[in-house]
Design an enzyme around this catalytic site. Sequence first.
Site, PDB file in Angstrom:
ATOM      1  N   HIS A  91       0.813  -1.219   0.000  1.00  0.00           N
ATOM      2  CA  HIS A  91       0.000   0.000   0.000  1.00  0.00           C
ATOM      3  C   HIS A  91       0.838   1.257   0.000  1.00  0.00           C
ATOM      4  O   HIS A  91       0.435   2.283  -0.541  1.00  0.00           O
ATOM      5  CB  HIS A  91      -0.959  -0.015   1.188  1.00  0.00           C
ATOM      6  CG  HIS A  91      -2.076  -0.977   0.973  1.00  0.00           C
ATOM      7  ND1 HIS A  91      -2.475  -1.881   1.905  1.00  0.00           N
ATOM      8  CD2 HIS A  91      -2.840  -1.177  -0.112  1.00  0.00           C
ATOM      9  CE1 HIS A  91      -3.463  -2.595   1.410  1.00  0.00           C
ATOM     10  NE2 HIS A  91      -3.698  -2.194   0.187  1.00  0.00           N
ATOM     11  N   GLU A 141       4.601 -15.231 -25.603  1.00  0.00           N
ATOM     12  CA  GLU A 141       5.647 -15.052 -24.595  1.00  0.00           C
ATOM     13  C   GLU A 141       6.459 -16.316 -24.348  1.00  0.00           C
ATOM     14  O   GLU A 141       7.254 -16.369 -23.416  1.00  0.00           O
ATOM     15  CB  GLU A 141       5.052 -14.513 -23.293  1.00  0.00           C
ATOM     16  CG  GLU A 141       3.862 -15.276 -22.753  1.00  0.00           C
ATOM     17  CD  GLU A 141       3.246 -14.624 -21.500  1.00  0.00           C
ATOM     18  OE1 GLU A 141       3.830 -13.689 -20.929  1.00  0.00           O
ATOM     19  OE2 GLU A 141       2.169 -15.086 -21.094  1.00  0.00           O
ATOM     20  N   ASP A 161       8.410 -12.235 -20.306  1.00  0.00           N
ATOM     21  CA  ASP A 161       8.608 -13.683 -20.276  1.00  0.00           C
ATOM     22  C   ASP A 161       9.350 -14.180 -21.506  1.00  0.00           C
ATOM     23  O   ASP A 161      10.184 -15.073 -21.404  1.00  0.00           O
ATOM     24  CB  ASP A 161       7.254 -14.397 -20.176  1.00  0.00           C
ATOM     25  CG  ASP A 161       6.776 -14.451 -18.743  1.00  0.00           C
ATOM     26  OD1 ASP A 161       7.607 -14.767 -17.873  1.00  0.00           O
ATOM     27  OD2 ASP A 161       5.605 -14.153 -18.497  1.00  0.00           O
ATOM     28  N   CYS A 199       3.117  -5.883 -24.777  1.00  0.00           N
ATOM     29  CA  CYS A 199       2.704  -5.381 -23.461  1.00  0.00           C
ATOM     30  C   CYS A 199       3.771  -5.619 -22.404  1.00  0.00           C
ATOM     31  O   CYS A 199       3.559  -5.340 -21.231  1.00  0.00           O
ATOM     32  CB  CYS A 199       1.365  -5.982 -23.049  1.00  0.00           C
ATOM     33  SG  CYS A 199       1.395  -7.769 -22.912  1.00  0.00           S
TER      34      CYS A 199
HETATM   35  C1  PEP Z   1       5.160 -10.325 -20.122  1.00  0.00           C
HETATM   36  O1  PEP Z   1       5.521 -11.468 -19.837  1.00  0.00           O
HETATM   37  O2  PEP Z   1       5.814  -9.545 -20.843  1.00  0.00           O
HETATM   38  C2  PEP Z   1       3.898  -9.794 -19.573  1.00  0.00           C
HETATM   39  C3  PEP Z   1       3.432  -8.627 -19.965  1.00  0.00           C
HETATM   40  O3  PEP Z   1       3.252 -10.525 -18.632  1.00  0.00           O
HETATM   41  P1  PEP Z   1       3.732 -10.657 -17.122  1.00  0.00           P
HETATM   42  O4  PEP Z   1       4.769  -9.598 -16.868  1.00  0.00           O
HETATM   43  O5  PEP Z   1       2.515 -10.471 -16.305  1.00  0.00           O
HETATM   44  O6  PEP Z   1       4.286 -12.037 -17.049  1.00  0.00           O
HETATM   45 MG    MG Z   2       4.156 -12.874 -18.994  1.00  0.00          MG
END
Ligand code: PEP
Ligand code: MG
Length: 588
Positions: free
Chosen positions: A196, A438, A462, A509
């Site tokens: 938090h 990924e 990943d 992402c």
């Molecule tokens: C990633 O693996 O790039 C991803 C966006 O997912 P996470 O970071 O939640 O594994």
């Molecule tokens: Mg991931």
Amino acid sequence: MSEEKEISVSGIGVSPGVAIGKVFLLPREEVVVEERKISKSRVASEVKRFLAAVEKTKKEVGRIRSALKEEMGEEYAKIFDAHLMILEDELAIENTIKAIRQKGKNAEYVFRAIVSKIADSMETSSNEYLRDRALDVRDVKKRVLRNLLEEKGVGLSRIGGKALLIAHDLAPSEAALMDKAKILGFATDVGGRTSHAAIMARARGIPAVVGLKNVTKIAGMGETAVIDGSTGKVVINPSQKTLRFYEKKRKQIMAHEKDLGDIKSLPSVTVDGHGVELSANMELPEDIEGAIGSGAQGIGLYRTEFFYLAQSRLPTEEEQYENYRSIAERVYPKTVIIRTVDVGGDKFASYLGTNKESNPFLGWRGIRFSLQREEIFRTQLRAIFRAGAKGNVKVMFPMVSALEELRRANAICGEVKEELIKEGKAVNADTEIGIMVETPSAVITSELLAKETDFFSIGTNDLIQYTLAVDRGNERIAQLYEPFHPAILRALKMTVDAAHANHIWVGVCGEMGGDPLGALLLVGMGVDELSVSPFVLPEIKTAIRSAKYSELKELAEHVLLLSTATEVKGAILERVGDKFPQFLICNI
Ligand code: PEP
Ligand code: MG
């Protein structure tokens, strides 16, 4: 503690920005508690004294909650409901009363022992959310003990002027009382992204670094220090040279932030008119305002597992529906991509049965979990499809490593949609369903996967760890975790090409898209969307808006011919290094 030697330590940057100032070291306030015998005749009054302290604490917490609600709204005030729950928790309260009666010991002594045990077990839990909640329990413990001992709280109220707060941990009630006019930044030994204190720092724009392990042992009261919340670095006793560097960075960021206000409403488009969708990543429902405020074109990744980890039982369909619906409504008519739970790996919840495995990142994770616990998967999909009735929700599966998984998940989606329609529930029959790319197998078979899915979102976090065989969380080999490794560039290229050859869009992402070097390279490779942390989004947009797509394309073609990450980074810096301020480059 050294007097003058510069010491630099690294932790987890949780709230960006640079703060420079004098250290205020918050003492690791252990309330001194003595063990006393309570005679049988005094037991009743001891229990009464204990209950009075609990009541007093409830009132204190209630007051903090109201003040916070007024200042920051219900979302933040709700954090203190956890405190109130602990004060009503049978385990803590009833057991203390029982122990006072049975053992004939003083209230503070037994209460401290009982609550410390609860907090200890939470702290060693594999569930990140529970570990972070241990701070709430300790916070409440301290307050009750102080009230029992009738001690006044010391701590933040003693900060006179502006200071950098350095503490072992920062209780949520302390973080809530943090006055931005006084606290320039903070750094703690413990804590994680979802603690938090981190949430509060982000919400108030206070630069912060957590998880520094022993910064309270290194820093001394009144010493000069620097907290860099973007890179996660804390420098104690900085040299003149270091100080000059950070002063410059701080001023640049401040000047830059002023300009960013204007960019939020501008489109994410290159100088020569190439548009790139720029969305925000979010983990907790309270992240939504920050995401919208950053000027994002939507939510490109909602990591729903944090909602699961925040509970001690499975969230119901209605609870999930409410959560997803409120986010979809808030971003409407923009889109939110809801990723189905990605538990396993480093995210565990004992009630889901995802306990530690010997190779958790190669184990029961993401879609593998969902396909084996189909009832949990179906419930989540029902909630997502219902929340997407208005047409601005997309679904995404994490950790896909084989086409069969995608086919099975798609089939379940079809059944769930049909079931909902039969029940007369409103759903959008055309909801886009995509996958995270990924794993190396997903990259290598991206040509096949692209034919049976609506979009790709590349999870570079990943993908890098699996392709390079480098654990993303192991600081010992952090230098080997290299987004610009030629193997990664080839994997990215292969995925983008497979998507476009099959007429689907492809986004990124992972954190690579949140780094200006990475973002520009990805745009040059033809990526259609970038989903990044809301903190960096305006900066990434600035970089995109100052670059030419034709040059980025050429750059991408050029670096694909290079042999090492050093050469790649050198080439990107040389060609587009002027498109963003150098202070934005940090380790990704
Ligand atoms: C990633 O693996 O790039 C991803 C966006 O997912 P996470 O970071 O939640 O594994
Ligand atoms: Mg991931």
